[in-house]
Design a protein around this motif. Sequence first.
Motif, PDB file in Angstrom:
ATOM      1  N   SER A 190       9.775 -39.860  38.553  1.00  0.00           N
ATOM      2  CA  SER A 190       9.546 -39.540  37.679  1.00  0.00           C
ATOM      3  C   SER A 190       8.042 -38.705  37.716  1.00  0.00           C
ATOM      4  O   SER A 190       7.866 -37.978  36.633  1.00  0.00           O
ATOM      5  N   GLN A 191       7.335 -38.268  38.647  1.00  0.00           N
ATOM      6  CA  GLN A 191       6.964 -37.281  39.364  1.00  0.00           C
ATOM      7  C   GLN A 191       7.727 -36.566  39.654  1.00  0.00           C
ATOM      8  O   GLN A 191       7.759 -35.071  39.111  1.00  0.00           O
ATOM      9  N   CYS A 192       8.924 -36.197  40.172  1.00  0.00           N
ATOM     10  CA  CYS A 192       9.941 -35.328  40.535  1.00  0.00           C
ATOM     11  C   CYS A 192      10.283 -34.348  39.183  1.00  0.00           C
ATOM     12  O   CYS A 192      10.804 -33.690  38.781  1.00  0.00           O
ATOM     13  N   LEU A 193      11.266 -35.510  38.189  1.00  0.00           N
ATOM     14  CA  LEU A 193      11.139 -35.456  37.331  1.00  0.00           C
ATOM     15  C   LEU A 193      10.018 -34.506  36.054  1.00  0.00           C
ATOM     16  O   LEU A 193      10.837 -33.136  35.708  1.00  0.00           O
ATOM     17  N   LEU A 194       9.436 -34.832  36.263  1.00  0.00           N
ATOM     18  CA  LEU A 194       7.965 -33.949  34.716  1.00  0.00           C
ATOM     19  C   LEU A 194       7.680 -32.966  35.926  1.00  0.00           C
ATOM     20  O   LEU A 194       7.218 -32.294  35.430  1.00  0.00           O
ATOM     21  N   SER A 195       7.074 -32.858  36.690  1.00  0.00           N
ATOM     22  CA  SER A 195       6.911 -31.551  37.696  1.00  0.00           C
ATOM     23  C   SER A 195       8.320 -30.328  37.453  1.00  0.00           C
ATOM     24  O   SER A 195       8.482 -29.506  37.676  1.00  0.00           O
ATOM     25  N   GLY A 196       9.599 -30.953  37.890  1.00  0.00           N
ATOM     26  CA  GLY A 196      10.414 -30.166  37.145  1.00  0.00           C
ATOM     27  C   GLY A 196      10.811 -29.335  36.275  1.00  0.00           C
ATOM     28  O   GLY A 196      11.056 -28.427  36.376  1.00  0.00           O
ATOM     29  N   VAL A 197      10.216 -29.947  35.392  1.00  0.00           N
ATOM     30  CA  VAL A 197      11.211 -29.985  33.461  1.00  0.00           C
ATOM     31  C   VAL A 197       9.319 -28.853  33.203  1.00  0.00           C
ATOM     32  O   VAL A 197      10.537 -28.103  32.104  1.00  0.00           O
ATOM     33  N   ASP A 198       8.325 -28.716  34.032  1.00  0.00           N
ATOM     34  CA  ASP A 198       7.166 -27.696  33.853  1.00  0.00           C
ATOM     35  C   ASP A 198       7.540 -26.845  34.138  1.00  0.00           C
ATOM     36  O   ASP A 198       7.552 -25.723  33.164  1.00  0.00           O
TER      37      ASP A 198
END
Length: 226
Positions: free
Chosen positions: A189-197
């Motif tokens: 979840s942290q990887c996905l949200l940080s990446g799409v930001d």
Amino acid sequence: RGRHTRTEKREGRKTRTGPRPTMSISTYNGAAIIAMSGKDCVAIGCDLRLGIQNQTLATDFKKVYKIHDRLYLGLAGLATDALTLNQRFQFKHNMYKLREERNMKPATFAHMVSKTLYEKRFGPYFVEPVIAGIDDDGTPYITGMDSLGAMETSKDFMVAGTAPNSLWGVCESFYRPNLGADDLFETISQCLLSGVDRDALSGWGAVVYVIAKDKSFVRTLKGRMD
């Protein structure tokens, strides 16, 4: 001599106009997908944005599809091709289940996807599949491929979409081997949200699927809406 070498007079001087920058058809709708393995579990997540280049059309478009309880398929790329392929793969899995009286194993399904894409290599589907599942003994399986079906398996994580560099970077920073199901959910979840930001063509929330031997769950994440 053509529109790329045309000259114009503007304010008393000549200016040369070049070709307009174009966007790849694979990034036309935008996408971000991550699959990640843990200890006897696997997770796959995607963003929820559907757009036409920089114009956002919807914020509830899922790019991950359920094949059966222990196997999920993510399709990044052109949304129309992704929907078409999902229907084809669902049909092929159902026919396999009727004939064999069992579900496809993740590796078997991955080779079927690869073969289907390679059949259309001269007029390919503009998608990048990511497959995540677990075998009957709980062994996680993750693989990704290009639009021609060239497979690449991974024992840790796999990414696809319009922000692969950002997704790879955060995954390499956050990932740890042998994570449990709950810790794996927090990490992906942290990887996905940080990446799409860091990508203008994906984001607007996300959804994560976690598959383990004894439980499976899906959770929706809230992301930046700007």
